[in-house]
Design a protein around this motif. Structure first.
Motif, PDB file in Angstrom:
ATOM      1  N   ALA A 122     144.688   0.076  49.414  1.00  0.00           N
ATOM      2  CA  ALA A 122     145.265   0.474  50.707  1.00  0.00           C
ATOM      3  C   ALA A 122     144.315   1.392  51.465  1.00  0.00           C
ATOM      4  CB  ALA A 122     146.616   1.142  50.497  1.00  0.00           C
ATOM      5  N   SER A 123     143.653   2.317  50.753  1.00  0.00           N
ATOM      6  CA  SER A 123     142.736   3.234  51.437  1.00  0.00           C
ATOM      7  C   SER A 123     141.489   2.516  51.929  1.00  0.00           C
ATOM      8  CB  SER A 123     142.352   4.399  50.513  1.00  0.00           C
ATOM      9  OG  SER A 123     141.533   3.945  49.446  1.00  0.00           O
ATOM     10  N   GLN A 157     141.453  -0.707  52.978  1.00  0.00           N
ATOM     11  CA  GLN A 157     141.801  -1.719  53.980  1.00  0.00           C
ATOM     12  C   GLN A 157     141.407  -1.299  55.393  1.00  0.00           C
ATOM     13  OE1 GLN A 157     142.775  -4.748  53.540  1.00  0.00           O
ATOM     14  NE2 GLN A 157     143.323  -4.691  51.387  1.00  0.00           N
ATOM     15  N   SER A 158     141.404  -0.012  55.670  1.00  0.00           N
ATOM     16  CA  SER A 158     141.095   0.450  57.025  1.00  0.00           C
ATOM     17  C   SER A 158     139.589   0.449  57.314  1.00  0.00           C
ATOM     18  CB  SER A 158     141.659   1.856  57.239  1.00  0.00           C
ATOM     19  OG  SER A 158     141.015   2.771  56.369  1.00  0.00           O
ATOM     20  N   GLU A 159     138.781   0.245  56.295  1.00  0.00           N
ATOM     21  CA  GLU A 159     137.333   0.231  56.506  1.00  0.00           C
ATOM     22  C   GLU A 159     136.906  -1.076  57.157  1.00  0.00           C
ATOM     23  OE1 GLU A 159     135.262   2.811  55.711  1.00  0.00           O
ATOM     24  OE2 GLU A 159     137.038   3.916  55.085  1.00  0.00           O
ATOM     25  N   SER A 160     136.101  -0.981  58.217  1.00  0.00           N
ATOM     26  CA  SER A 160     135.567  -2.194  58.836  1.00  0.00           C
ATOM     27  C   SER A 160     134.083  -2.061  59.154  1.00  0.00           C
ATOM     28  CB  SER A 160     136.341  -2.553  60.103  1.00  0.00           C
ATOM     29  OG  SER A 160     136.196  -1.519  61.058  1.00  0.00           O
ATOM     30  N   LYS A 182     128.989  -4.443  58.940  1.00  0.00           N
ATOM     31  CA  LYS A 182     130.419  -4.733  59.067  1.00  0.00           C
ATOM     32  C   LYS A 182     130.932  -5.167  57.691  1.00  0.00           C
ATOM     33  CE  LYS A 182     130.166  -4.859  63.745  1.00  0.00           C
ATOM     34  NZ  LYS A 182     128.955  -4.152  64.016  1.00  0.00           N
ATOM     35  N   ASP A 221     134.503  -6.126  55.088  1.00  0.00           N
ATOM     36  CA  ASP A 221     135.890  -6.586  55.060  1.00  0.00           C
ATOM     37  C   ASP A 221     136.196  -7.115  53.665  1.00  0.00           C
ATOM     38  OD1 ASP A 221     138.423  -7.139  56.005  1.00  0.00           O
ATOM     39  OD2 ASP A 221     137.848  -8.995  57.009  1.00  0.00           O
TER      40      ASP A 221
END
Length: 172
Positions: free
Chosen positions: A118-119, A121-124, A133, A135
């Motif tokens: 979850a922590s 998931q916000s990384e892009s 980039k 994902d």
């Protein structure tokens, strides 16, 4: 200090004998990273201020560099902020399509790290400039991975890798 010059694949390389920090002029449009010969290479986002640059320039100028080994179509290396002497960086593996590396990142997790999917998931984007980039995060057997990573090196400049090679742990 004597200087050697070479022409490889459409770009001019200036090498200072006995120096670890040498640079080349930017490759021509027809020369791509996909066409580089096998071996160790280093590309950085900052244009060097002169034809001969020592390592201190990279450390003092917060430069993003990708130090990599290319063998055939396979590439593995370390993408890093040189101002941190490589402490902030990530292993990046994949293959080039022109001047873009498509692949994945993989890094060991520090035992004290409190990472969750979850922590992650916000990384892009990995770096502040947005070059890398990322994902599709995963946590697996002591490693954090982003199974989709794209590093655009189009505007990066070639620096001689000198005696440096990417860390072996990046070969995973």
């Amino acid at each position: 200090m004597p200087i050697k010059s070479h022409v490889y694949a459409g770009f001019f390389l200036i090498t200072a004998i006995g120096s670890f920090g040498s640079v080349s002029l930017a490759p021509t449009a027809s020369a791509t990273l996909a066409n580089l010969p096998d071996g160790n290479h280093r590309y950085c986002d900052r244009r060097p201020p002169s034809d001969i640059v020592d390592e201190s320039f990279l450390h003092q100028n917060s430069t993003w560099c990708y130090l990599f080994n290319k063998t055939g179509n396979n590439v593995f290396g370390y993408f890093m902020d040189t101002s941190t002497f490589g402490e902030y960086g990530t292993c990046l593996l994949g293959s080039f399509d022109g001047n873009v590396l498509n692949g994945r990142t993989i890094d060991p997790i520090h035992p004290d790290a409190n990472l969750t999917l979850a922590s992650l998931q916000s990384e892009s984007v990995f770096d502040t400039e947005g070059y890398l980039k990322i994902d599709d995060p995963a946590l697996e057997r002591g490693y954090v991975m982003f199974n989709s990573a794209v590093l655009d090196l189009e505007d990066f400049h070639q620096y001689n890798a000198g005696p440096y090679a990417p860390p072996e742990f990046c070969r995973h």
